[in-house]
Design a protein around this motif. Sequence first.
Motif, mmCIF file in Angstrom:
data_model
loop_
_atom_site.group_PDB
_atom_site.id
_atom_site.type_symbol
_atom_site.label_atom_id
_atom_site.label_comp_id
_atom_site.label_asym_id
_atom_site.label_seq_id
_atom_site.Cartn_x
_atom_site.Cartn_y
_atom_site.Cartn_z
ATOM 1 N N ARG A 171 -15.489 31.785 4.877
ATOM 2 C CA ARG A 171 -15.137 32.841 5.489
ATOM 3 C C ARG A 171 -14.142 31.632 6.473
ATOM 4 O O ARG A 171 -13.024 32.145 6.586
ATOM 5 N N SER A 172 -14.837 31.062 7.507
ATOM 6 C CA SER A 172 -14.200 30.855 7.712
ATOM 7 C C SER A 172 -14.049 29.525 7.607
ATOM 8 O O SER A 172 -12.980 29.104 8.216
ATOM 9 N N PHE A 206 -12.661 29.305 3.973
ATOM 10 C CA PHE A 206 -11.673 29.643 3.165
ATOM 11 C C PHE A 206 -11.428 31.379 2.870
ATOM 12 O O PHE A 206 -10.526 31.626 1.982
ATOM 13 N N GLY A 207 -12.063 32.102 3.906
ATOM 14 C CA GLY A 207 -11.139 33.838 3.764
ATOM 15 C C GLY A 207 -12.772 34.505 3.983
ATOM 16 O O GLY A 207 -13.691 34.014 3.203
ATOM 17 N N THR A 208 -12.377 35.868 3.849
ATOM 18 C CA THR A 208 -13.307 36.490 3.491
ATOM 19 C C THR A 208 -14.103 36.748 2.223
ATOM 20 O O THR A 208 -13.476 35.752 1.260
ATOM 21 N N LEU A 209 -15.456 36.667 0.813
ATOM 22 C CA LEU A 209 -15.585 37.209 -0.134
ATOM 23 C C LEU A 209 -14.349 37.156 -1.010
ATOM 24 O O LEU A 209 -14.335 37.106 -2.081
ATOM 25 N N ASP A 210 -13.721 39.103 -0.059
ATOM 26 C CA ASP A 210 -12.799 39.382 -1.460
ATOM 27 C C ASP A 210 -11.473 38.213 -1.823
ATOM 28 O O ASP A 210 -10.678 38.549 -2.386
ATOM 29 N N GLU A 211 -11.859 37.775 -0.301
ATOM 30 C CA GLU A 211 -10.432 37.057 -0.547
ATOM 31 C C GLU A 211 -10.842 35.914 -1.657
ATOM 32 O O GLU A 211 -9.198 35.648 -2.339
ATOM 33 N N LEU A 212 -11.571 35.112 -1.410
ATOM 34 C CA LEU A 212 -11.750 34.408 -2.145
ATOM 35 C C LEU A 212 -11.979 34.618 -3.260
ATOM 36 O O LEU A 212 -11.814 33.677 -4.459
ATOM 37 N N GLU A 213 -13.008 36.013 -3.935
ATOM 38 C CA GLU A 213 -12.423 36.609 -5.271
ATOM 39 C C GLU A 213 -11.443 36.649 -6.159
ATOM 40 O O GLU A 213 -11.117 36.820 -7.077
ATOM 41 N N GLU A 214 -10.006 36.731 -5.035
ATOM 42 C CA GLU A 214 -8.819 36.360 -5.908
ATOM 43 C C GLU A 214 -8.308 35.486 -6.733
ATOM 44 O O GLU A 214 -7.953 35.582 -7.851
ATOM 45 N N GLU A 215 -8.777 34.305 -5.811
ATOM 46 C CA GLU A 215 -8.209 33.088 -5.950
ATOM 47 C C GLU A 215 -9.328 32.738 -7.129
ATOM 48 O O GLU A 215 -8.893 31.458 -7.991
ATOM 49 N N ILE A 216 -10.791 33.231 -7.039
ATOM 50 C CA ILE A 216 -11.870 32.642 -7.384
ATOM 51 C C ILE A 216 -12.590 33.912 -8.079
ATOM 52 O O ILE A 216 -13.816 34.385 -7.835
ATOM 53 N N PHE A 219 -16.515 19.385 1.574
ATOM 54 C CA PHE A 219 -15.336 20.838 0.520
ATOM 55 C C PHE A 219 -14.249 20.377 1.362
ATOM 56 O O PHE A 219 -13.876 20.342 2.605
ATOM 57 N N THR A 220 -13.185 20.044 0.680
ATOM 58 C CA THR A 220 -11.798 20.179 1.775
ATOM 59 C C THR A 220 -11.234 21.663 0.805
ATOM 60 O O THR A 220 -9.830 22.332 2.326
ATOM 61 N N ASP A 221 -11.142 22.256 0.297
ATOM 62 C CA ASP A 221 -10.746 23.559 -0.140
ATOM 63 C C ASP A 221 -12.135 24.334 -1.029
ATOM 64 O O ASP A 221 -13.138 23.850 -1.722
ATOM 65 N N ALA A 222 -11.152 26.001 -1.992
ATOM 66 C CA ALA A 222 -12.589 26.692 -1.864
ATOM 67 C C ALA A 222 -12.660 26.351 -3.620
ATOM 68 O O ALA A 222 -13.335 26.493 -4.269
ATOM 69 N N ILE A 223 -11.915 25.435 -3.961
ATOM 70 C CA ILE A 223 -12.448 24.760 -5.987
ATOM 71 C C ILE A 223 -13.156 23.440 -5.166
ATOM 72 O O ILE A 223 -14.241 23.862 -6.438
#
Length: 92
Positions: free
Chosen positions: A24-25, A27-37, A62-66
């Motif tokens: 979360r710190s 990449f955002g919340t898991l819900d937001e991350l779910e939208e991306e991945i 890590f540098t990004d959610a990917i």
Amino acid sequence: MQESVNNYDILYPGAYHLFTCLVRSRFGTLDELEEEIPGISARIRGLNLQQIEGFAIAFMEFTDAIDLKVWLDEYEHEKDWENRFVKKIGNY
């Protein structure tokens, strides 16, 4: 007679909470991350304690959610997880 408590039952919820806080710190919340991945939340919930510990070490790079998705792809089904985890710790 008092039942013994499995350390896993104590450690896993705390480790999982730390995992989600780190995610979360950055990449955002898991819900937001779910939208991306799509499907990432279920994959995260499926991690075991050792995998979460390994994540904490890998997270520093890590540098990004990917990077999180790639890490999950590589480590989620690792057959020799313990050896790989020990090698990774040795680098720090």
